[in-house]
Design a protein around this motif. Sequence first.
Motif, PDB file in Angstrom:
ATOM      1  N   THR A  31     -17.500 -16.269 -29.274  1.00 37.02           N
ATOM      2  CA  THR A  31     -18.286 -17.473 -29.554  1.00 37.02           C
ATOM      3  C   THR A  31     -19.595 -17.230 -30.302  1.00 37.02           C
ATOM      4  O   THR A  31     -20.238 -18.187 -30.725  1.00 37.02           O
ATOM      5  N   SER A  32     -20.009 -15.975 -30.445  1.00 36.92           N
ATOM      6  CA  SER A  32     -21.240 -15.712 -31.199  1.00 36.92           C
ATOM      7  C   SER A  32     -21.225 -14.291 -31.757  1.00 36.92           C
ATOM      8  O   SER A  32     -20.546 -13.414 -31.223  1.00 36.92           O
ATOM      9  N   ARG A  33     -21.969 -14.100 -32.814  1.00 37.41           N
ATOM     10  CA  ARG A  33     -22.009 -12.803 -33.475  1.00 37.41           C
ATOM     11  C   ARG A  33     -22.844 -11.814 -32.664  1.00 37.41           C
ATOM     12  O   ARG A  33     -23.927 -12.147 -32.203  1.00 37.41           O
ATOM     13  N   GLY A  34     -22.313 -10.594 -32.482  1.00 37.52           N
ATOM     14  CA  GLY A  34     -23.061  -9.557 -31.790  1.00 37.52           C
ATOM     15  C   GLY A  34     -22.311  -9.005 -30.596  1.00 37.52           C
ATOM     16  O   GLY A  34     -21.246  -9.505 -30.218  1.00 37.52           O
ATOM     17  N   PRO A  35     -22.856  -7.971 -29.974  1.00 39.88           N
ATOM     18  CA  PRO A  35     -22.202  -7.346 -28.824  1.00 39.88           C
ATOM     19  C   PRO A  35     -22.265  -8.228 -27.587  1.00 39.88           C
ATOM     20  O   PRO A  35     -23.120  -9.106 -27.480  1.00 39.88           O
ATOM     21  N   ALA A  36     -21.357  -7.998 -26.650  1.00 45.00           N
ATOM     22  CA  ALA A  36     -21.361  -8.759 -25.402  1.00 45.00           C
ATOM     23  C   ALA A  36     -22.444  -8.263 -24.460  1.00 45.00           C
ATOM     24  O   ALA A  36     -23.066  -9.044 -23.738  1.00 45.00           O
ATOM     25  N   LEU A  37     -22.687  -6.951 -24.495  1.00 38.19           N
ATOM     26  CA  LEU A  37     -23.668  -6.356 -23.589  1.00 38.19           C
ATOM     27  C   LEU A  37     -25.010  -6.201 -24.294  1.00 38.19           C
ATOM     28  O   LEU A  37     -25.085  -5.746 -25.437  1.00 38.19           O
ATOM     29  N   PHE A  38     -26.054  -6.594 -23.596  1.00 37.41           N
ATOM     30  CA  PHE A  38     -27.415  -6.544 -24.134  1.00 37.41           C
ATOM     31  C   PHE A  38     -28.202  -5.472 -23.390  1.00 37.41           C
ATOM     32  O   PHE A  38     -28.188  -5.426 -22.166  1.00 37.41           O
ATOM     33  N   ARG A  39     -28.844  -4.594 -24.135  1.00 36.55           N
ATOM     34  CA  ARG A  39     -29.658  -3.532 -23.543  1.00 36.55           C
ATOM     35  C   ARG A  39     -31.128  -3.777 -23.866  1.00 36.55           C
ATOM     36  O   ARG A  39     -31.470  -4.109 -24.994  1.00 36.55           O
ATOM     37  N   THR A  51     -33.471   1.403 -19.144  1.00 38.72           N
ATOM     38  CA  THR A  51     -32.670   0.488 -19.945  1.00 38.72           C
ATOM     39  C   THR A  51     -31.885  -0.441 -19.029  1.00 38.72           C
ATOM     40  O   THR A  51     -31.066   0.010 -18.229  1.00 38.72           O
ATOM     41  N   LEU A  52     -32.161  -1.721 -19.140  1.00 41.73           N
ATOM     42  CA  LEU A  52     -31.493  -2.725 -18.319  1.00 41.73           C
ATOM     43  C   LEU A  52     -30.303  -3.290 -19.082  1.00 41.73           C
ATOM     44  O   LEU A  52     -30.347  -3.474 -20.296  1.00 41.73           O
ATOM     45  N   TYR A  53     -29.218  -3.579 -18.348  1.00 43.11           N
ATOM     46  CA  TYR A  53     -28.013  -4.149 -18.943  1.00 43.11           C
ATOM     47  C   TYR A  53     -27.848  -5.603 -18.519  1.00 43.11           C
ATOM     48  O   TYR A  53     -28.024  -5.942 -17.340  1.00 43.11           O
ATOM     49  N   LYS A  54     -27.513  -6.447 -19.486  1.00 42.87           N
ATOM     50  CA  LYS A  54     -27.221  -7.853 -19.211  1.00 42.87           C
ATOM     51  C   LYS A  54     -26.133  -8.300 -20.183  1.00 42.87           C
ATOM     52  O   LYS A  54     -25.920  -7.670 -21.216  1.00 42.87           O
TER      53      LYS A  54
END
Length: 201
Positions: A31-39, A51-54
């Motif tokens: 549904t959107s451009r970019g990785p699923a996991l955010f660091r 480093t936090l994962y979301k």
Amino acid sequence: MVRGVDVIGASVGLAVLALPMLIVAGIIRLTSRGPALFRQRRVGQGEKPFTLYKFRTMRLGCSDEPLREMIARELRGENTSADGSFKLDRDPRITSVGSWLRRTSLDELPQLLNVLRGDMALVGPRPCLEWEVAMFPPEFAERSTVKPGLTGLWQVSGRSTMGTLDMLRLDLVYVRSCSLQTDLGILARTLPSMLRGDGAR
């Protein structure tokens, strides 16, 4: 909370939630451009960065300047609430799927990896950004004497319905009274709070 309880809880959580987390990751990618996991770098115990994962809830390349300005106003004692929430009103940086993930707190699930790694605990103060911590008044430095948590007193007490100063005060209440019993009580309140969407936005 005892480290062993954190490890067991995070391990069980990851095992049980592995499939739903994969589904959420797939939806984000579709549904959107970019990785699923955010660091993102956050401040942990003893003000040590980690480093936090979301799950990613925002569009790529967005500025955090509006958030910085809002938090600075709150720390000066200004009321920044909109419709009872202290989150940025109609934040254009957030995707439609990201908005749903935030309301349900599902975006926080990858932090179980942080708990397993020892960066975080299941229960503790909110893990803040480095620039946020640099802005906090010195009287709240005590909050960094414990590990930040996947959930905490702020999350089950209204979350977005409270401003930054209220969050910091609750963090100190937790730090000064934390115990296994307190942590288990907060964990017991977390799932009902998620299902109701209490204060999340």
